[in-house]
Design an enzyme around this catalytic site. Sequence first.
Site, PDB file in Angstrom:
ATOM      1  N   SER A 144       0.811  -1.226   0.000  1.00  0.00           N
ATOM      2  CA  SER A 144       0.000   0.000   0.000  1.00  0.00           C
ATOM      3  C   SER A 144       0.844   1.276   0.000  1.00  0.00           C
ATOM      4  O   SER A 144       0.512   2.213  -0.741  1.00  0.00           O
ATOM      5  CB  SER A 144      -0.968   0.003   1.188  1.00  0.00           C
ATOM      6  OG  SER A 144      -1.953  -0.970   0.980  1.00  0.00           O
ATOM      7  N   THR A 152      -6.032  -2.832   7.932  1.00  0.00           N
ATOM      8  CA  THR A 152      -6.048  -4.191   7.411  1.00  0.00           C
ATOM      9  C   THR A 152      -5.989  -5.151   8.586  1.00  0.00           C
ATOM     10  O   THR A 152      -6.113  -4.721   9.753  1.00  0.00           O
ATOM     11  CB  THR A 152      -4.918  -4.372   6.359  1.00  0.00           C
ATOM     12  OG1 THR A 152      -5.047  -5.669   5.792  1.00  0.00           O
ATOM     13  CG2 THR A 152      -3.532  -4.170   6.930  1.00  0.00           C
ATOM     14  N   LYS A 182      -9.959  -4.274  11.128  1.00  0.00           N
ATOM     15  CA  LYS A 182     -11.122  -3.761  10.388  1.00  0.00           C
ATOM     16  C   LYS A 182     -12.426  -3.785  11.185  1.00  0.00           C
ATOM     17  O   LYS A 182     -13.313  -2.977  10.944  1.00  0.00           O
ATOM     18  CB  LYS A 182     -11.325  -4.568   9.096  1.00  0.00           C
ATOM     19  CG  LYS A 182     -10.264  -4.343   8.038  1.00  0.00           C
ATOM     20  CD  LYS A 182     -10.600  -5.126   6.776  1.00  0.00           C
ATOM     21  CE  LYS A 182      -9.497  -5.019   5.750  1.00  0.00           C
ATOM     22  NZ  LYS A 182      -9.839  -5.678   4.478  1.00  0.00           N
ATOM     23  N   ASP A 185     -13.520  -2.203   0.061  1.00  0.00           N
ATOM     24  CA  ASP A 185     -13.209  -3.543  -0.466  1.00  0.00           C
ATOM     25  C   ASP A 185     -14.255  -4.005  -1.481  1.00  0.00           C
ATOM     26  O   ASP A 185     -13.916  -4.596  -2.510  1.00  0.00           O
ATOM     27  CB  ASP A 185     -13.116  -4.573   0.675  1.00  0.00           C
ATOM     28  CG  ASP A 185     -11.792  -4.492   1.424  1.00  0.00           C
ATOM     29  OD1 ASP A 185     -10.801  -4.000   0.848  1.00  0.00           O
ATOM     30  OD2 ASP A 185     -11.755  -4.923   2.594  1.00  0.00           O
ATOM     31  N   GLY A 201     -16.223 -18.536   1.035  1.00  0.00           N
ATOM     32  CA  GLY A 201     -15.703 -17.931   2.258  1.00  0.00           C
ATOM     33  C   GLY A 201     -16.781 -17.173   3.007  1.00  0.00           C
ATOM     34  O   GLY A 201     -17.841 -16.838   2.441  1.00  0.00           O
ATOM     35  N   GLY A 220     -15.474 -14.963   5.824  1.00  0.00           N
ATOM     36  CA  GLY A 220     -14.707 -14.066   6.683  1.00  0.00           C
ATOM     37  C   GLY A 220     -14.987 -12.609   6.319  1.00  0.00           C
ATOM     38  O   GLY A 220     -15.992 -12.298   5.665  1.00  0.00           O
ATOM     39  N   GLY A 221     -14.074 -11.724   6.736  1.00  0.00           N
ATOM     40  CA  GLY A 221     -14.286 -10.293   6.520  1.00  0.00           C
ATOM     41  C   GLY A 221     -14.397  -9.924   5.048  1.00  0.00           C
ATOM     42  O   GLY A 221     -15.288  -9.161   4.654  1.00  0.00           O
ATOM     43  N   ALA A 222     -13.512 -10.476   4.222  1.00  0.00           N
ATOM     44  CA  ALA A 222     -13.527 -10.116   2.794  1.00  0.00           C
ATOM     45  C   ALA A 222     -14.787 -10.652   2.128  1.00  0.00           C
ATOM     46  O   ALA A 222     -15.378  -9.978   1.273  1.00  0.00           O
ATOM     47  CB  ALA A 222     -12.275 -10.670   2.114  1.00  0.00           C
ATOM     48  N   TYR A 279      -3.745 -12.462  -4.574  1.00  0.00           N
ATOM     49  CA  TYR A 279      -2.913 -12.015  -5.702  1.00  0.00           C
ATOM     50  C   TYR A 279      -1.456 -12.429  -5.540  1.00  0.00           C
ATOM     51  O   TYR A 279      -0.651 -12.236  -6.450  1.00  0.00           O
ATOM     52  CB  TYR A 279      -3.015 -10.487  -5.886  1.00  0.00           C
ATOM     53  CG  TYR A 279      -2.697  -9.704  -4.640  1.00  0.00           C
ATOM     54  CD1 TYR A 279      -3.705  -9.346  -3.750  1.00  0.00           C
ATOM     55  CD2 TYR A 279      -1.389  -9.349  -4.342  1.00  0.00           C
ATOM     56  CE1 TYR A 279      -3.416  -8.651  -2.593  1.00  0.00           C
ATOM     57  CE2 TYR A 279      -1.097  -8.641  -3.192  1.00  0.00           C
ATOM     58  CZ  TYR A 279      -2.116  -8.305  -2.318  1.00  0.00           C
ATOM     59  OH  TYR A 279      -1.819  -7.618  -1.161  1.00  0.00           O
TER      60      TYR A 279
HETATM   61  P1  NAP Z   1     -10.655 -14.136   7.238  1.00  0.00           P
HETATM   62  O1  NAP Z   1     -11.649 -13.196   7.811  1.00  0.00           O
HETATM   63  O2  NAP Z   1      -9.621 -14.763   8.113  1.00  0.00           O
HETATM   64  O3  NAP Z   1     -11.497 -15.328   6.518  1.00  0.00           O
HETATM   65  C1  NAP Z   1     -10.828 -16.452   6.006  1.00  0.00           C
HETATM   66  C2  NAP Z   1     -11.799 -17.309   5.197  1.00  0.00           C
HETATM   67  O4  NAP Z   1     -11.042 -18.377   4.599  1.00  0.00           O
HETATM   68  C3  NAP Z   1     -12.895 -17.958   6.029  1.00  0.00           C
HETATM   69  O5  NAP Z   1     -14.055 -18.091   5.258  1.00  0.00           O
HETATM   70  C4  NAP Z   1     -12.287 -19.342   6.312  1.00  0.00           C
HETATM   71  O6  NAP Z   1     -13.245 -20.336   6.548  1.00  0.00           O
HETATM   72  C5  NAP Z   1     -11.614 -19.621   4.987  1.00  0.00           C
HETATM   73  N1  NAP Z   1     -10.575 -20.619   5.117  1.00  0.00           N
HETATM   74  C6  NAP Z   1      -9.392 -20.489   5.778  1.00  0.00           C
HETATM   75  N2  NAP Z   1      -8.691 -21.636   5.666  1.00  0.00           N
HETATM   76  C7  NAP Z   1      -9.460 -22.496   4.936  1.00  0.00           C
HETATM   77  C8  NAP Z   1      -9.274 -23.845   4.507  1.00  0.00           C
HETATM   78  N3  NAP Z   1      -8.165 -24.541   4.803  1.00  0.00           N
HETATM   79  N4  NAP Z   1     -10.252 -24.422   3.777  1.00  0.00           N
HETATM   80  C9  NAP Z   1     -11.376 -23.719   3.452  1.00  0.00           C
HETATM   81  N5  NAP Z   1     -11.608 -22.445   3.846  1.00  0.00           N
HETATM   82  C10 NAP Z   1     -10.653 -21.849   4.579  1.00  0.00           C
HETATM   83  O7  NAP Z   1      -9.836 -13.457   6.047  1.00  0.00           O
HETATM   84  P2  NAP Z   1     -10.327 -12.294   5.059  1.00  0.00           P
HETATM   85  O8  NAP Z   1      -9.869 -10.989   5.564  1.00  0.00           O
HETATM   86  O9  NAP Z   1     -11.770 -12.509   4.787  1.00  0.00           O
HETATM   87  O10 NAP Z   1      -9.450 -12.623   3.741  1.00  0.00           O
HETATM   88  C11 NAP Z   1      -9.778 -13.737   2.924  1.00  0.00           C
HETATM   89  C12 NAP Z   1      -8.861 -13.756   1.703  1.00  0.00           C
HETATM   90  O11 NAP Z   1      -9.119 -12.615   0.877  1.00  0.00           O
HETATM   91  C13 NAP Z   1      -7.376 -13.711   2.058  1.00  0.00           C
HETATM   92  O12 NAP Z   1      -6.693 -14.577   1.196  1.00  0.00           O
HETATM   93  C14 NAP Z   1      -6.982 -12.267   1.775  1.00  0.00           C
HETATM   94  O13 NAP Z   1      -5.623 -12.170   1.399  1.00  0.00           O
HETATM   95  C15 NAP Z   1      -7.897 -11.949   0.587  1.00  0.00           C
HETATM   96  N6  NAP Z   1      -8.186 -10.498   0.467  1.00  0.00           N
HETATM   97  C16 NAP Z   1      -7.796  -9.868  -0.666  1.00  0.00           C
HETATM   98  C17 NAP Z   1      -8.064  -8.517  -0.824  1.00  0.00           C
HETATM   99  C18 NAP Z   1      -7.635  -7.804  -2.084  1.00  0.00           C
HETATM  100  O14 NAP Z   1      -7.639  -6.565  -2.100  1.00  0.00           O
HETATM  101  N7  NAP Z   1      -7.304  -8.511  -3.146  1.00  0.00           N
HETATM  102  C19 NAP Z   1      -8.740  -7.804   0.186  1.00  0.00           C
HETATM  103  C20 NAP Z   1      -9.144  -8.491   1.331  1.00  0.00           C
HETATM  104  C21 NAP Z   1      -8.850  -9.845   1.463  1.00  0.00           C
HETATM  105  P3  NAP Z   1     -13.695 -20.726   8.055  1.00  0.00           P
HETATM  106  O15 NAP Z   1     -14.800 -19.781   8.399  1.00  0.00           O
HETATM  107  O16 NAP Z   1     -14.134 -22.129   7.909  1.00  0.00           O
HETATM  108  O17 NAP Z   1     -12.489 -20.558   8.937  1.00  0.00           O
END
Ligand code: NAP
Length: 307
Positions: A34, A85, A89, A125, A150, A152-154, A246
């Site tokens: 960033s 981040t 958040k 986002d 998924g 989670g937050g994203a 990415y």
């Molecule tokens: P988070 O809140 O920790 O959520 C993680 C998610 O991944 C949950 O749904 C979790 O499922 C799932 N997960 C983790 N390990 C898993 C596995 N072994 N098998 C299946 N599902 C699994 O994270 P987040 O902030 O939402 O981010 C999620 C992804 O989006 C990350 O890879 C992050 O880098 C990416 N992201 C990218 C951007 C961008 O600008 N490109 C922005 C934000 C996030 P459970 O509920 O079962 O644990």
Amino acid sequence: MNTEKTYTLRDLETTEFSGTPLAVIGHPIQHSVSPAMHNAALAKLRETDSRFIDWAYYRFDIAPEDFAQALALFHKRCFLGLNLTIPHKVQALDLIQGISPDAQSMGAVNTLVWNELGYDGFNTDGYGLSRGLELDLGVMLKDANVILLGSGGAARAAAVQCVLSGCAQLYVGNRTPERLQNLLTVLGGVAGSTSTQTFALNDLPQDLPECGVVVNATSLGLQASDPAPIDVAQLPAGWKVYDMIYNPTKTALLEQASARGLPIANGLSMLIHQGARSLELWSHSAVDADAMMTAACHSLKLPPRYA
Ligand code: NAP
């Protein structure tokens, strides 16, 4: 001041950040691109507008237990804008003055804007995702069919964006059923006509429409050895696949989709456009997303491309 360095709470207490400072706050944060993205866009703004002469964007590693104290200090030191981040958040919701309606629905903020009393919270986002889908895959969320992986937050930001944008059908799958249920509860509070259906990751819904887009918002794929979260072979041939991850640039999900001939894109465009939108909120100016993309590609050692 050095915008390449990773600063700490102690630095915030002892150092003067002159001019108009901006920052990203996370924990861990040292790999964040960033600062490179935003400082490149600020350099572009400076070429035509002297208002930005002393603007600079820094990186801070702040642990969750120090976040409240740090936020008060950022405000006192007049940091005009902050990006939040992982893991800040959601915690920030209790510490801000105002919140935009979409961020309220998403239950998370990634952008804070200074006002005299505190910070106002926004979430860019969902916007970043919708721009990424549009520019990389030609997918407009309105009337689209979306499989979201998924909860989670994203995923929450993506799901709310899908409903607010008028998706036709939203299928959401997650490993942990409780978290999937929480996401559905969030969506229950968002007005829209999108029809929502859930599924288990290892059991894609039958009778999928002929075309749509899969959005991976799980963290499965962050490790090079991770498998794909779903069986791509079960997707009808008209589907496209977007992975928010990415780095690595091509997850197993994207590899398998590409091997099947499905159009694919990774989350770099989402990263760029959520950042560009944040800078627009702070600067009230049009932001050069291409400059941000060039800087991000350089930091990530990727070939240059357009945003
Ligand atoms: P988070 O809140 O920790 O959520 C993680 C998610 O991944 C949950 O749904 C979790 O499922 C799932 N997960 C983790 N390990 C898993 C596995 N072994 N098998 C299946 N599902 C699994 O994270 P987040 O902030 O939402 O981010 C999620 C992804 O989006 C990350 O890879 C992050 O880098 C990416 N992201 C990218 C951007 C961008 O600008 N490109 C922005 C934000 C996030 P459970 O509920 O079962 O644990």
